[in-house]
Design an enzyme around this catalytic site. Sequence first.
Site, mmCIF file in Angstrom:
data_model
loop_
_atom_site.group_PDB
_atom_site.id
_atom_site.type_symbol
_atom_site.label_atom_id
_atom_site.label_comp_id
_atom_site.label_asym_id
_atom_site.label_seq_id
_atom_site.Cartn_x
_atom_site.Cartn_y
_atom_site.Cartn_z
ATOM 1 N N GLY A 100 -7.625 -5.421 7.054
ATOM 2 C CA GLY A 100 -7.027 -4.619 8.111
ATOM 3 C C GLY A 100 -7.786 -4.652 9.431
ATOM 4 O O GLY A 100 -7.479 -3.881 10.342
ATOM 5 N N HIS A 142 -8.719 -2.744 -6.031
ATOM 6 C CA HIS A 142 -8.612 -2.865 -4.573
ATOM 7 C C HIS A 142 -9.678 -1.982 -3.926
ATOM 8 O O HIS A 142 -9.943 -0.875 -4.395
ATOM 9 C CB HIS A 142 -7.210 -2.464 -4.100
ATOM 10 C CG HIS A 142 -6.971 -2.856 -2.673
ATOM 11 N ND1 HIS A 142 -7.495 -2.133 -1.618
ATOM 12 C CD2 HIS A 142 -6.329 -3.909 -2.133
ATOM 13 C CE1 HIS A 142 -7.155 -2.730 -0.485
ATOM 14 N NE2 HIS A 142 -6.450 -3.820 -0.770
ATOM 15 N N GLY A 201 -0.987 -5.956 5.812
ATOM 16 C CA GLY A 201 -0.228 -5.680 7.039
ATOM 17 C C GLY A 201 0.920 -6.649 7.314
ATOM 18 O O GLY A 201 2.059 -6.222 7.559
ATOM 19 N N GLU A 248 -11.511 -10.453 -1.478
ATOM 20 C CA GLU A 248 -11.193 -9.756 -0.232
ATOM 21 C C GLU A 248 -12.474 -9.151 0.344
ATOM 22 O O GLU A 248 -12.895 -8.064 -0.089
ATOM 23 C CB GLU A 248 -10.207 -8.616 -0.489
ATOM 24 C CG GLU A 248 -8.869 -9.041 -1.056
ATOM 25 C CD GLU A 248 -7.796 -7.986 -0.770
ATOM 26 O OE1 GLU A 248 -6.820 -8.330 -0.092
ATOM 27 O OE2 GLU A 248 -7.943 -6.844 -1.202
ATOM 28 N N LYS A 284 0.851 -1.206 0.000
ATOM 29 C CA LYS A 284 0.000 0.000 0.000
ATOM 30 C C LYS A 284 0.882 1.250 0.000
ATOM 31 O O LYS A 284 1.935 1.244 -0.631
ATOM 32 C CB LYS A 284 -0.967 -0.042 1.201
ATOM 33 C CG LYS A 284 -1.701 -1.381 1.294
ATOM 34 C CD LYS A 284 -2.856 -1.386 2.260
ATOM 35 C CE LYS A 284 -3.519 -2.763 2.246
ATOM 36 N NZ LYS A 284 -4.739 -2.822 3.009
HETATM 37 P P1 PGA Z 1 -4.594 -6.816 5.232
HETATM 38 O O1 PGA Z 1 -4.747 -6.146 3.770
HETATM 39 O O2 PGA Z 1 -3.842 -8.109 5.039
HETATM 40 O O3 PGA Z 1 -3.782 -5.807 6.014
HETATM 41 O O4 PGA Z 1 -5.945 -7.028 5.766
HETATM 42 C C1 PGA Z 1 -5.088 -6.927 2.651
HETATM 43 C C2 PGA Z 1 -5.284 -6.019 1.471
HETATM 44 O O5 PGA Z 1 -5.762 -4.891 1.627
HETATM 45 O O6 PGA Z 1 -4.972 -6.397 0.328
#
Ligand code: PGA
Length: 255
Positions: A178, A99, A237, A172, A13
Amino acid sequence: MKQKKNLFVANWKMQLSFNKARELAQVYRDQHEKLHTDRAHIILCPASEALASCAQIVEDSDISIGAQLVSEHPLGAYTGQVAAQSVAEIGCSHALAGHSERRQHNHESNDQIARQVAQMIQNGIVPIICIGETHEDYKSGNGIPVLERQLASLFEIINSSQKRTEIVFAYEPIWSIGTGIIPESEYLRTMFSWLDGHVQAHMPDREYTLLYGGSVNENNTHSLRRIDHMHGFLIGGASLDFQKFQKIVSLWYTE
Ligand code: PGA
């Protein structure tokens, strides 16, 4: 037949500055032997400004680089955008599209995302297309119709392309990104089984891979990887810490 590699995509990110992204890419490069690259395909997605530099750092390893963003337009008068052609010239093999953070903060529509995917395919970049429902849609049992809508314009674009680029779909659930919350296994089983059938039916002659993304960590890898039709993870993360990422990949292959 040769077994297809699992995909582990690290989405950094905008969490790291240019220098920090370089440092982390170097850590991945130095320890790439620990990442089971005979079975796992590792793709790092740094922010746009660090792509070229990170691509150089991992050049002589099995690690690939993916962009987080590609413009829906070809080269032209589009201030501030990132052309798929340049991303390919830098040496990126993959790129994210759709995303939820871009859908939310940049108001990217399904049609716009489909045009980005067209640019990727045109330039030989494997799209990693993110789809997922909100918590509200999850609660009201609307997960599948939401995914159906997100996928509709993509199939048209993908099927109309002459190029046979592989396509990656990352499911997702937005409420899982997150948050530390992952869906129940039963729910994931239903979603992946539906997704596999749906994709297969709508692009029967294309190669595709399905990933899960959303709060993947060392503690939930074991239960997640048992879901049929899922062949890897999109990791946010936990990918910012090499030890955690390495552990997730290792756990995938541990009984
Ligand atoms: P996350 O993010 O593993 O921090 O939940 C995944 C993503 O946004 O692709």
